[in-house]
Design an enzyme around this catalytic site. Structure first.
Site, mmCIF file in Angstrom:
data_model
loop_
_atom_site.group_PDB
_atom_site.id
_atom_site.type_symbol
_atom_site.label_atom_id
_atom_site.label_comp_id
_atom_site.label_asym_id
_atom_site.label_seq_id
_atom_site.Cartn_x
_atom_site.Cartn_y
_atom_site.Cartn_z
ATOM 1 N N PRO A 296 -36.377 -28.434 -25.602
ATOM 2 C CA PRO A 296 -36.447 -27.279 -26.505
ATOM 3 C C PRO A 296 -37.202 -26.114 -25.879
ATOM 4 O O PRO A 296 -38.167 -26.309 -25.141
ATOM 5 C CB PRO A 296 -37.225 -27.830 -27.709
ATOM 6 C CG PRO A 296 -38.081 -28.911 -27.144
ATOM 7 C CD PRO A 296 -37.376 -29.465 -25.932
ATOM 8 N N TYR A 336 -27.620 -9.260 -28.031
ATOM 9 C CA TYR A 336 -26.964 -10.238 -28.917
ATOM 10 C C TYR A 336 -26.856 -9.752 -30.354
ATOM 11 O O TYR A 336 -26.610 -10.576 -31.250
ATOM 12 C CB TYR A 336 -27.750 -11.552 -28.941
ATOM 13 C CG TYR A 336 -28.196 -12.095 -27.613
ATOM 14 C CD1 TYR A 336 -27.290 -12.668 -26.714
ATOM 15 C CD2 TYR A 336 -29.540 -12.079 -27.254
ATOM 16 C CE1 TYR A 336 -27.717 -13.184 -25.501
ATOM 17 C CE2 TYR A 336 -29.974 -12.598 -26.044
ATOM 18 C CZ TYR A 336 -29.056 -13.146 -25.174
ATOM 19 O OH TYR A 336 -29.482 -13.662 -23.986
ATOM 20 N N CYS A 364 -32.505 5.736 -22.712
ATOM 21 C CA CYS A 364 -31.340 6.618 -22.886
ATOM 22 C C CYS A 364 -30.044 5.832 -23.080
ATOM 23 O O CYS A 364 -29.104 5.968 -22.286
ATOM 24 C CB CYS A 364 -31.231 7.525 -21.679
ATOM 25 S SG CYS A 364 -32.789 8.337 -21.363
ATOM 26 N N TYR A 393 -37.454 -15.858 -25.060
ATOM 27 C CA TYR A 393 -36.408 -14.993 -24.491
ATOM 28 C C TYR A 393 -36.743 -13.526 -24.746
ATOM 29 O O TYR A 393 -35.874 -12.724 -25.067
ATOM 30 C CB TYR A 393 -35.036 -15.359 -25.066
ATOM 31 C CG TYR A 393 -34.710 -16.825 -24.850
ATOM 32 C CD1 TYR A 393 -34.512 -17.315 -23.568
ATOM 33 C CD2 TYR A 393 -34.648 -17.715 -25.917
ATOM 34 C CE1 TYR A 393 -34.261 -18.658 -23.348
ATOM 35 C CE2 TYR A 393 -34.393 -19.062 -25.707
ATOM 36 C CZ TYR A 393 -34.199 -19.528 -24.414
ATOM 37 O OH TYR A 393 -33.951 -20.857 -24.193
HETATM 38 N N1 LLP Z 1 -31.614 -26.681 -21.748
HETATM 39 C C1 LLP Z 1 -30.661 -25.954 -21.135
HETATM 40 C C2 LLP Z 1 -29.815 -26.592 -20.125
HETATM 41 C C3 LLP Z 1 -30.461 -24.603 -21.497
HETATM 42 O O1 LLP Z 1 -29.505 -23.896 -20.902
HETATM 43 C C4 LLP Z 1 -31.296 -24.008 -22.487
HETATM 44 C C5 LLP Z 1 -31.135 -22.597 -22.874
HETATM 45 C C6 LLP Z 1 -32.297 -24.811 -23.076
HETATM 46 C C7 LLP Z 1 -32.419 -26.142 -22.692
HETATM 47 C C8 LLP Z 1 -33.220 -24.284 -24.122
HETATM 48 O O2 LLP Z 1 -32.535 -23.862 -25.249
HETATM 49 P P1 LLP Z 1 -33.332 -23.451 -26.578
HETATM 50 O O3 LLP Z 1 -34.022 -24.677 -27.097
HETATM 51 O O4 LLP Z 1 -34.321 -22.404 -26.208
HETATM 52 O O5 LLP Z 1 -32.297 -22.935 -27.490
HETATM 53 N N2 LLP Z 1 -31.427 -15.624 -24.107
HETATM 54 C C9 LLP Z 1 -30.783 -16.223 -25.272
HETATM 55 C C10 LLP Z 1 -30.884 -17.736 -25.241
HETATM 56 C C11 LLP Z 1 -30.319 -18.355 -23.991
HETATM 57 C C12 LLP Z 1 -30.449 -19.866 -23.931
HETATM 58 C C13 LLP Z 1 -30.123 -20.394 -22.569
HETATM 59 N N3 LLP Z 1 -30.256 -21.825 -22.391
HETATM 60 C C14 LLP Z 1 -31.390 -15.620 -26.515
HETATM 61 O O6 LLP Z 1 -32.261 -14.753 -26.406
HETATM 62 O O7 LLP Z 1 -30.988 -15.961 -27.643
#
Ligand code: LLP
Length: 440
Positions: A296, A336, A364, A393
């Site tokens: 996570p 997003y 800008c 993020y």
């Molecule tokens: N494991 C892998 C292989 C991943 O690609 C990711 C996130 C995670 C774990 C962690 O995911 P989480 O628990 O944080 O959802 N920049 C985007 C989110 C991109 C997520 C990329 N991968 C945003 O701001 O919403």
């Protein structure tokens, strides 16, 4: 959606509702908005704006809540470093017993620099370079999640050449729809991630025969900002079927990396139901006799951060509130269409008549917009606001676009706070640049 805006016909949650839904925030009549026990105005006064503030207590409490939900299962939490890679954040999670999920040489080096032991590090990612694989092997990290047949052959050659054995989990693509924003869904067949489900058993058998490779299990990650357990149930069911199929072939499977993706409430709605999620893990995977790993990111850190910004001016007869923070600091709304709560920091600023405004930055581009048609109390130039849920993020995705320096970061813990990153100075922006001789 990355951070679903409240349905367009539903009113935005009020500032009071946003604060009430977040135990780490409170509004004090004299001191204004507090994160844990620290008035955010005090931090803005010292650091200026824009500035990030992280709540250590919130991160610690969320890790503890997750671990409590997983109680009784053989689990390991590897915090997804990409969500927030600050050394202090990594140190905090390591102290709480979490390892690290890294996706690059830089993240691996950060995790090691923060004191995380190699045996608590997992390396994920769709395109690890030979150089990165070499480093992972030299450090002898816990596991490399391999995403393709091509990567498996590459890793075998590198490991055999170094006389090392890589512990490998094959990341499968379970082809389920996580019901999230298209830019952050990862578990559909059309996404670039993982090994097609139908090819997984053959590839695992091949892995077992390759020099330098020891397959230890499977991995999956279906997307991010997932708010319901149904996609997890579907993906885990498919993974469990594969574990049985592999064992029927006489192949050993001892680990299942269940990925990350748990969503948070960006409005006043609750986040992913962690107890129900753990219940699905228990029901679908609990009897497989494998160590269940989790990665996570957002769920652990998202709610723990705010971005402080000040109103530069209000233009267009009150329509546009222009902040000193911009899309280069926090890109999620531009990238997003993410919805982030915005709360005045001074208690007095709560009581002005509410108006519908666009909250924008000075960059800008029209996409430099934090909120459209947002009902907010009237804000004057100089007022400070907190943009909420900016722990994941957020600072990690900042850029220096428009030659804007990276904002400083503070961390609060109870009534204590400390600066954990200085504001970048302008000279750092061009420190590595050279004028070529032919222009000198
Ligand atoms: N494991 C892998 C292989 C991943 O690609 C990711 C996130 C995670 C774990 C962690 O995911 P989480 O628990 O944080 O959802 N920049 C985007 C989110 C991109 C997520 C990329 N991968 C945003 O701001 O919403």
């Amino acid at each position: 959606m990355a951070a679903p805006a409240p349905a367009s016909d539903a009113p935005d949650p009020s500032v009071a509702a946003l604060i009430a839904a977040r135990p780490q925030l409170s509004m004090h009549a004299h001191d204004g908005l507090l994160l844990e026990g620290v008035p955010l105005a005090r931090i803005a006064g010292v650091l200026g704006t824009p500035a990030w503030v992280y709540s250590a207590g919130t991160m610690r409490a969320r890790l503890a809540e997750l671990k409590a939900a997983l109680h009784g299962m053989d689990t390991q939490v590897h915090y997804a470093v990409k969500a927030n890679d600050h050394l202090a954040v990594l140190r905090l999670f390591a102290a709480g017993g979490a390892g690290a999920d890294v996706v690059s040489e830089g993240e691996l080096r950060r995790a090691r620099h923060a004191g995380i032991a190699p045996e608590h590090i997992v390396f994920s990612g769709v395109g690890k370079s030979v150089r990165e694989l070499r480093l992972a092997l030299a450090e002898d990290i816990a596991q490399i999640n391999v995403e393709s047949a091509e990567e498996l052959e590459m890793l075998s050659a590198v490991a055999a050449g170094m006389g090392r054995i890589a512990r490998v989990a094959l990341r499968i693509n379970p082809d389920v729809d996580a019901g999230t924003h298209a830019k952050i869904t990862t578990g559909r067949a059309e996404n670039k991630f993982g090994i097609p489900y139908a090819e997984a058993v053959e590839l695992y058998a091949r892995a077992a025969s390759l020099p330098g490779i020891r397959p230890v299990g499977l991995a999956l990650h279906i997307g991010s900002q997932i708010l319901s357990v149904a996609p997890y149930r579907a993906a885990y069911t498919r993974a469990a079927e594969l574990v049985h199929a592999l064992r029927a072939r006489g192949l050993e499977v001892s680990r299942l990396d269940c990925g990350g993706g748990l969503g948070i409430g960006y409005g006043d709605e609750p986040g992913a139901p962690v107890a129900a999620f753990a219940g699905v893990m228990r029901a679908v995977l609990g009897n497989l006799g494998v160590t269940l790993m989790l990665e996570p990111g957002r769920w652990l850190v998202g709610p723990a951060g705010v971005l402080l910004a000040s109103v530069v001016l209000v233009k267009g007869h009150g329509r546009f509130v222009v902040l000193d923070a911009a899309m280069n600091d926090l890109v999620r709304p531009a990238m997003y269409d993410a919805w982030h709560g915005i709360v005045p920091v001074a208690a007095a600023d709560l009581h002005g008549p509410a108006a519908s405004v666009d909250v924008v930055g000075p960059v800008c581009e029209s996409s430099d917009t934090f909120a459209r048609n947002r009902a907010l109390p009237a804000l004057r130039a100089g007022a400070t606001v907190a943009i909420l849920d900016a722990g994941a993020y957020s600072a990690v995705m900042s850029s220096t676009y428009n030659a804007r320096t990276l904002a400083p970061i503070a961390m609060v813990d109870g009534a204590d706070w400390s600066v954990i990153r200085d504001r970048q100075v302008y000279e750092e922006l061009w420190a590595g640049e050279r004028i070529p001789p032919f222009l000198a």
